[in-house]
Design a protein around this motif. Structure first.
Motif, PDB file in Angstrom:
ATOM      1  N   MET A   3       1.828  -7.129 -18.272  1.00 45.76           N
ATOM      2  CA  MET A   3       0.937  -8.418 -18.883  1.00 45.76           C
ATOM      3  C   MET A   3       0.676  -7.167 -20.284  1.00 45.76           C
ATOM      4  SD  MET A   3      -2.400  -7.590 -17.573  1.00 45.76           S
ATOM      5  CE  MET A   3      -2.570  -9.275 -16.447  1.00 45.76           C
ATOM      6  N   SER A   4       0.455  -8.198 -21.171  1.00 40.85           N
ATOM      7  CA  SER A   4      -0.221  -7.348 -22.376  1.00 40.85           C
ATOM      8  C   SER A   4      -1.572  -7.798 -23.510  1.00 40.85           C
ATOM      9  CB  SER A   4       0.699  -7.214 -23.698  1.00 40.85           C
ATOM     10  OG  SER A   4       0.920  -8.915 -24.195  1.00 40.85           O
ATOM     11  N   ASP A   6      -3.304  -9.043 -26.290  1.00 40.53           N
ATOM     12  CA  ASP A   6      -2.717  -9.863 -27.889  1.00 40.53           C
ATOM     13  C   ASP A   6      -3.879  -9.524 -28.826  1.00 40.53           C
ATOM     14  OD1 ASP A   6      -0.277 -10.528 -26.723  1.00 40.53           O
ATOM     15  OD2 ASP A   6      -0.971 -12.740 -26.805  1.00 40.53           O
ATOM     16  N   THR A  48      -6.073  -6.769 -32.971  1.00 35.71           N
ATOM     17  CA  THR A  48      -4.670  -7.871 -32.857  1.00 35.71           C
ATOM     18  C   THR A  48      -3.443  -6.306 -32.719  1.00 35.71           C
ATOM     19  OG1 THR A  48      -5.924  -9.707 -33.610  1.00 35.71           O
ATOM     20  CG2 THR A  48      -3.106  -9.323 -33.111  1.00 35.71           C
ATOM     21  N   THR A  61      -7.987 -13.077 -14.852  1.00 36.25           N
ATOM     22  CA  THR A  61      -7.934 -14.214 -16.407  1.00 36.25           C
ATOM     23  C   THR A  61      -8.054 -15.662 -16.197  1.00 36.25           C
ATOM     24  OG1 THR A  61      -5.540 -14.913 -16.488  1.00 36.25           O
ATOM     25  CG2 THR A  61      -6.363 -12.424 -17.066  1.00 36.25           C
ATOM     26  N   ASN A  63      -8.119 -19.145 -18.075  1.00 30.93           N
ATOM     27  CA  ASN A  63      -7.405 -19.267 -19.281  1.00 30.93           C
ATOM     28  C   ASN A  63      -6.815 -18.263 -19.809  1.00 30.93           C
ATOM     29  OD1 ASN A  63      -7.359 -22.030 -18.847  1.00 30.93           O
ATOM     30  ND2 ASN A  63      -9.367 -22.170 -19.661  1.00 30.93           N
ATOM     31  N   GLY A  64      -6.203 -17.211 -19.778  1.00 32.36           N
ATOM     32  CA  GLY A  64      -5.580 -16.142 -20.527  1.00 32.36           C
ATOM     33  C   GLY A  64      -6.824 -14.729 -21.058  1.00 32.36           C
ATOM     34  N   VAL A 219      -7.942 -11.326 -24.787  1.00 36.56           N
ATOM     35  CA  VAL A 219      -6.845 -11.776 -25.250  1.00 36.56           C
ATOM     36  C   VAL A 219      -5.022 -11.723 -24.518  1.00 36.56           C
ATOM     37  CG1 VAL A 219      -5.403 -14.085 -26.379  1.00 36.56           C
ATOM     38  CG2 VAL A 219      -7.743 -13.402 -26.894  1.00 36.56           C
ATOM     39  N   ILE A 220      -5.408 -11.655 -22.900  1.00 38.97           N
ATOM     40  CA  ILE A 220      -3.903 -11.944 -22.469  1.00 38.97           C
ATOM     41  C   ILE A 220      -2.896 -12.799 -22.372  1.00 38.97           C
ATOM     42  CG2 ILE A 220      -3.287 -10.958 -20.171  1.00 38.97           C
ATOM     43  CD1 ILE A 220      -5.417  -8.658 -21.546  1.00 38.97           C
ATOM     44  N   SER A 221      -1.839 -12.347 -22.050  1.00 37.83           N
ATOM     45  CA  SER A 221      -0.472 -12.419 -22.462  1.00 37.83           C
ATOM     46  C   SER A 221       0.208 -12.139 -21.494  1.00 37.83           C
ATOM     47  CB  SER A 221      -0.084 -13.003 -23.726  1.00 37.83           C
ATOM     48  OG  SER A 221       0.758 -11.156 -24.039  1.00 37.83           O
ATOM     49  N   THR A 222       0.840 -13.117 -19.967  1.00 29.19           N
ATOM     50  CA  THR A 222       1.472 -12.353 -19.120  1.00 29.19           C
ATOM     51  C   THR A 222       3.437 -12.676 -19.660  1.00 29.19           C
ATOM     52  OG1 THR A 222       0.413 -12.029 -17.930  1.00 29.19           O
ATOM     53  CG2 THR A 222       2.034 -12.149 -16.380  1.00 29.19           C
ATOM     54  N   PRO A 223       4.057 -12.311 -19.797  1.00 31.25           N
ATOM     55  CA  PRO A 223       5.381 -12.833 -19.906  1.00 31.25           C
ATOM     56  C   PRO A 223       6.168 -12.922 -18.390  1.00 31.25           C
ATOM     57  CG  PRO A 223       5.577 -10.488 -20.232  1.00 31.25           C
ATOM     58  CD  PRO A 223       3.974 -10.943 -20.256  1.00 31.25           C
TER      59      PRO A 223
END
Length: 549
Positions: A3-4, A6, A48, A61, A63-64, A219-223
């Motif tokens: 994850m990262s 954002d 950011t 999380t 909703n991310g 705010v996390i994004s999981t590819p």
């Protein structure tokens, strides 16, 4: 799980604190989002990128987004790290005791001074409802922190601390960490101590003891993981293959039952495959050789009109054939004949069916009286042995004239799905005709149309006689000529019974090219097996899903 982060968002929320009224400590509620309503009176920031994921374990999380109140974990009183971090952690910073009494989710922040102090902060955060931890290196750098594999973050053997933590851990840039720590120290007291506290109280009618605290959102994004993608793909493929296999097995089972049912009805004689146009068959030569051979004999009787030729009691001599298909007489090889009486009031089936047959219907060559060898079929029609043998053995199992089946009783070829399909189609057509008949009969206009139609098409004079699935083809009866009596075989007289012992045995007739061409015409159009001309995918589909069409 890769994850990262954002974005990191910080805002100021206003919480109620009813303890100032002497009522006691109760659950606090959010009064207003001060930053959203009056951005000039409250702190807000957005960072950011430039974030390193040190540990992504237990990253729950919504909703991310990972969110909570920002605070600095408390170290035990007199701990040596309190002095080591004092330069970077102000005394007025928000601690867990400075937060509203309700257990809101928390986001911890601390400077990375040494491995020993970082381990102490992580241990303290495990006792609180922390959803994430932010570390930053002291300094003024705005660059992203070192990668997670760097030895800088090794505070235990083999990075075991990452597995021991019950929350995700991130590293932010030095400048972002110092700014967040500075504002965290400003929003730690009551409304009389926070920036623009009086304005906030007047604007939102808040009490001095209410809380103004920093709320942080990550705010996390999981590819999508390649393994997870392949696993999902394999699950979908597995489900699809299971459905296909189940459907194929069910259709194969249904077709097997249909083949067995058709085979049973063919063996019982209820269904004639070639008569119904289902499958082209040929008669085995051994069975053809059981049909009797005779010498053709025709002598018209001009003195009296012909009567039924064969008596029920008239003797019929059996033919004993040699290796060439000829019969043997008394002490010598000769062609025997059958005596037919012309005084019997009722003739046999053979006599009625054949009537006068002066030539072979296959090669169209006339028979020679007392010379031509003929073979009689069970239906009563006669042909040259060479013609009818080749016709039945290579072209069709039906009589060329009346289309009666010549197959041995109980014979059944290998039943295929295509044969089942054709037989079912014929039954459906007949069922549709029956429905129309019922409608017509109920109307009262043609009350006898049902029985008449069935009698004409399927044979029989009543509906019960048409229950068989065989389509019976009847040839037009041959008109009996008064001056031309029925076929006569050699009478039992010394002059006409058989050739003499020294007479040569007549040779059997051999079919010509014209006769073979007529055989193909009499047999009709060849029935295809359903595979010719079909595309490859259709053949594969029919094998996997039999009876699909």
């Amino acid at each position: 799980m890769s994850m990262s982060v954002d974005e990191i968002r910080n805002v100021v929320l206003l919480f109620s604190n009813p303890s100032w009224g002497g009522v006691g400590t109760v659950s606090s509620t959010v009064i207003r989002n001060v930053t959203a309503l009056s951005g000039h009176m409250a702190y807000s920031s957005r960072y950011t990128g430039n974030t390193t994921v040190l540990s992504s374990r237990f990253a729950g999380t919504t909703n991310g987004i990972i969110q909570g109140l920002l605070y600095v974990p408390d170290l035990p009183y007199g701990h040596e790290c309190v002095e080591e971090t004092a330069l970077h952690v102000p005394q007025s910073v928000v601690r867990q005791s400075s937060l509203p009494p309700t257990n809101y989710y928390l986001i911890a922040i601390a400077p990375w001074i040494s491995a020993r102090c970082s381990r102490a902060y992580l241990s303290s955060a495990r006792t609180a409802p922390v959803r994430g931890f932010l570390f930053y290196l002291p300094g003024n750098s705005t660059e992203a922190p070192p990668a997670a594999e760097s030895e800088l973050w090794n505070i235990a053997e083999e990075f075991e601390w990452k597995a021991q933590s019950g929350y995700p851990i991130y590293a932010i840039s030095s400048m972002a960490g110092q700014v967040m720590m500075q504002h965290l120290s400003l929003y730690s007291g009551n409304l009389t101590e926070v920036p623009f506290g009086n304005n906030i109280s007047a604007r939102f009618q808040a009490e001095p003891e209410d809380y103004a605290r920093i709320w942080t959102e990550l705010v996390i994004s999981t590819p999508p993981s390649s393994f997870a993608t392949w696993l999902y793909f394999l699950i979908v493929v597995g489900v699809l293959l299971t459905v296909i296999a189940s459907a194929s097995f069910f259709m194969h089972l249904v077709q097997a039952r249909r083949r067995y049912s058709l085979q049973r009805r063919v063996v019982s004689g209820e269904v004639k495959l070639e008569s119904m146009g289902i499958k082209r068959l040929t008669v085995p030569m051994k069975h053809i050789e059981t049909f009797p051979l005779f010498t053709y004999h025709y002598e018209p009787d001009t003195t009296s009109p012909p009567a039924s030729p064969r008596s029920a009691k008239s003797p019929r001599s059996r033919i004993r054939r040699d290796s060439h298909g000829h019969s043997e007489g008394r002490g010598s090889r000769t062609i025997l004949s059958e005596t037919i009486s012309e005084k019997t009031p009722s003739g046999s089936l053979a006599a009625v069916a054949t009537n006068y047959q002066p030539y072979c219907e296959i090669c169209l060559e006339p028979y020679q009286n007392r010379v031509t060898i003929i073979r009689e079929l069970p239906c009563g029609h006669i042909f040259h042995p060479g013609c009818i043998d080749e016709f039945l053995n290579e072209n069709s199992s039906l009589c060329p004239l009346c289309k009666t089946c010549m197959m041995p009783p109980g014979f059944c070829p290998k039943i295929t799905n295509l044969m089942v399909k054709r037989e079912r189609a014929i039954r459906k057509i007949r069922g549709h005709v029956d429905d129309n008949d019922v409608d017509n009969s109920e109307g009262g206009k043609q009350p006898r149309w049902k029985s008449t139609f069935r009698a004409k098409i399927f044979g029989g004079g009543s509906p019960a006689s048409s229950t068989s699935t065989e389509l019976q083809f009847r040839s037009k009866p041959v008109e009996r000529q008064p001056s031309q009596p029925l076929l006569q075989l050699s009478p039992e007289t010394p002059a006409a019974q058989a050739p003499s012992q020294s007479a040569p045995i007549p040779a059997l007739h051999k079919p010509t090219a014209l006769a073979r061409e007529r055989m193909r015409e009499l047999a009709g159009t060849e029935l295809d097996d359903g595979e010719f001309g079909s595309s490859g995918w259709r053949r594969v589909r029919n094998k996997v899903f039999p009876g699909f069409d």
